[in-house]
Design an enzyme around this catalytic site. Structure first.
Site, PDB file in Angstrom:
ATOM      1  N   ASP A  42      34.612  47.637  38.340  1.00 59.62           N
ATOM      2  CA  ASP A  42      34.468  46.787  37.147  1.00 59.62           C
ATOM      3  C   ASP A  42      33.200  45.924  37.104  1.00 59.62           C
ATOM      4  O   ASP A  42      32.812  45.331  38.112  1.00 59.62           O
ATOM      5  CB  ASP A  42      35.628  45.785  37.051  1.00 59.62           C
ATOM      6  N   TYR A 101      38.511  40.151  43.715  1.00 61.03           N
ATOM      7  CA  TYR A 101      38.732  41.039  42.580  1.00 61.03           C
ATOM      8  C   TYR A 101      38.042  40.505  41.325  1.00 61.03           C
ATOM      9  O   TYR A 101      37.407  39.457  41.343  1.00 61.03           O
ATOM     10  CB  TYR A 101      40.241  41.237  42.374  1.00 61.03           C
ATOM     11  N   ASP A 161      42.203  39.089  37.186  1.00 55.93           N
ATOM     12  CA  ASP A 161      41.033  39.308  36.321  1.00 55.93           C
ATOM     13  C   ASP A 161      40.832  38.190  35.286  1.00 55.93           C
ATOM     14  O   ASP A 161      40.787  38.438  34.068  1.00 55.93           O
ATOM     15  CB  ASP A 161      41.117  40.687  35.616  1.00 55.93           C
TER      16      ASP A 161
HETATM   17  C1  FRU Z   1      40.397  47.333  37.415  1.00 56.55           C
HETATM   18  C2  FRU Z   1      40.849  46.614  38.675  1.00 56.55           C
HETATM   19  C3  FRU Z   1      41.100  45.155  38.417  1.00 56.55           C
HETATM   20  C4  FRU Z   1      40.914  44.552  39.782  1.00 56.55           C
HETATM   21  C5  FRU Z   1      39.781  45.387  40.336  1.00 56.55           C
HETATM   22  C6  FRU Z   1      39.832  45.619  41.816  1.00 56.55           C
HETATM   23  O1  FRU Z   1      39.669  48.484  37.684  1.00 56.55           O
HETATM   24  O2  FRU Z   1      41.988  47.244  39.216  1.00 56.55           O
HETATM   25  O3  FRU Z   1      42.361  44.862  37.864  1.00 56.55           O
HETATM   26  O4  FRU Z   1      40.583  43.201  39.718  1.00 56.55           O
HETATM   27  O5  FRU Z   1      39.835  46.627  39.663  1.00 56.55           O
HETATM   28  O6  FRU Z   1      38.675  46.262  42.241  1.00 56.55           O
END
Ligand code: FRU
Length: 477
Positions: A42, A101, A161
């Site tokens: 992400d 994350y 997130d």
């Molecule tokens: C989305 C996700 C998010 C998380 C991150 C971990 O692709 O699963 O929800 O924060 O990737 O890398």
């Protein structure tokens, strides 16, 4: 040595060890942000801050799978040339030891403040989640503040997130969540000082009547105002394919409506998919200093196919999309490549009018614009885009990574195709249809030596084809 320092050094060593191998990959991208080594997912902390664009990213430096993520960092003055900066965050603390994350960035009191999810998994694999923050005075070196928000009651630890923004003097945060009874939703927090957060409730939920059912977990929410309406963008998991819709394992889409900040109530319409291609997930937006709403997405998806992409053997996998400017037209999000990308052009290869099927020879980093009604386009003898007027469908096909069988993605286009814009890189294509009304974003692992681009206009009506070669030296590691 501190844990943070140790992890940074290990990440730097991973870059040094594999950078020559990474560079040798014929599928290495020319103008898309890709990880220096390892896995990228992400976009995070996407912001223009003191003039400079910063794009942080989910990064696993040590191998090409997922795991305890770092925040990597690219910066740019112009949205075209990008520079890899030192690692922004490492999973070095008790509250983020299984991954820093995804999250977002704001300007706060002249500093940049980022919010992210501290992911923690214990020995038994039990997950804990903390919404954390960190600050920087230069955009590069961060000081972690630790935990700002603990898991509220009623939700599983799939709670992550944070995306933060300001409205009317108050700070707001949306977080992607799963309720204890296993439904996806987005929750809202509010704060006076961007530090002490009050839980305001759910803004939307998988079982709202607009949806019926929209999955067991929603990731990466983003809420913003565009043309006087609020758009909530998110990535739901657990939605079944339905005809030509929801064909990827996980989706990304949005709802449009009106957010009542006082009541923390969001009236919105149906869910619309943002992209129709094979790889697109977890995008993030920000408002830049020109007032544009800009989006970058992950050109990937956490699905089984990501594990068999051919770049793994060169020690890297995935990349970002090009930056796109959003607008809202008749309740639909329109995506257009940012205008700065015309600076990628090194020279025009073709400017021709065609009335019958015509072959062009292109560079592997190219922009193609086709104006006129189109029946079919064949990209590098690998991906085909075909318009079916009877069904009003535009369909992209390509061979599946695994067994090479043909797979397809489609969008509805009852009014036909009048305009197509392709951004082709060594292993991807982004197709903007009718000025960004629909977009297909996909990786494309065509034979590296193939250079053909074929256009077939509809019923011999003339189409204008313009092709530019693009620069190759814009991502600096
Ligand atoms: C989305 C996700 C998010 C998380 C991150 C971990 O692709 O699963 O929800 O924060 O990737 O890398």
């Amino acid at each position: 040595m501190s844990n943070d320092r140790k992890l940074r050094e290990q990440a730097d060593t991973a870059i040094e060890t594999y950078q020559e191998i990474v560079k040798q990959d014929p599928y290495r991208q020319a103008f898309h942000m890709s990880p220096p080594v390892g896995l990228l997912n992400d976009p995070n902390g996407w912001i223009q801050w003191r003039g400079t664009y910063h794009l942080y990213f989910q990064w696993m430096p040590f191998h090409t799978g997922h795991g305890a993520k770092f925040w990597g960092h690219f910066s740019s003055d112009n949205l075209v040339e990008w520079k890899l900066e030192p690692t922004a965050l490492t999973p070095s603390d008790w509250f983020d030891r299984s991954g820093c994350y995804s999250g977002s960035a704001i300007d706060y009191d002249g500093k940049m403040k980022v919010y992210y999810t501290g992911n923690v998994k214990d020995e038994k694999g039990q997950r804990q989640t903390y919404q954390c923050s960190a600050e920087t005075v230069d955009g590069i070196h961060f000081v972690k503040n630790g935990v700002e928000i603990e898991l509220p009651q009623g939700y599983t630890p799939h709670f992550r997130d944070p995306k933060v923004w300001k409205n009317g003097g108050q700070w707001y945060m949306v977080v992607g969540a799963q309720t204890e009874d296993r439904f996806g939703c987005v929750v809202l927090f509010e704060s006076k000082d961007a530090k002490e957060w009050e839980f305001r409730g759910e803004l939307s939920h998988s079982t709202r009547e607009e949806f019926g059912y929209l999955g067991y977990m929603w990731e990466c929410p983003d809420l913003f105002t565009l043309d006087g309406q609020e758009v909530l963008l998110f990535s739901p998991q657990g939605v079944e394919a339905d005809g030509i819709d929801y064909n990827n394992l996980y989706q990304t889409g949005y709802v449009v409506g009106k957010l009542d900040y006082q009541q923390a109530q969001f009236q919105h319409n149906r869910f619309q998919e943002l992209d129709r291609g094979f790889e697109f997930y977890a995008p993030q937006t920000m408002c830049d200093e020109k007032g544009r709403r800009l989006l970058v997405g992950w050109m990937g998806c956490p699905d089984p196919e990501e594990k068999i992409q051919p770049t793994h053997q060169y020690h890297w996998v995935h990349c970002m999309t090009i930056p796109r400017e959003l607008s809202l037209e008749h309740g639909k999000l329109i995506q257009r490549p940012v205008e700065e990308l015309t600076d990628l052009r090194t020279g025009q290869r073709y400017n021709e009018q065609v009335t019958k099927q015509t072959d062009f020879t292109i560079d592997r980093a190219s922009e193609v614009q086709v104006n006129g009604p189109i029946e079919e386009v064949n990209v590098l003898d690998y991906a085909r885009l075909v318009y079916d007027p009877d069904r009003g469908l535009l369909t992209l096909t390509r061979p599946a990574y695994g067994d090479g069988t043909v797979e397809s993605r489609s969008c509805r286009l009852p009014q036909g195709v009048q305009q197509l814009q392709f951004y082709i890189d060594r292993s991807s294509v982004e197709i903007f249809v009718n000025g960004g009304e629909e977009v297909f974003t996909s990786r494309l692992f065509a034979d590296p030596d193939v250079r053909t681009f074929e256009v077939k206009p509809r019923e011999s009506i003339a189409a204008d084809v313009q092709i530019w070669s693009l620069r190759d030296n814009v991502i600096h590691f």
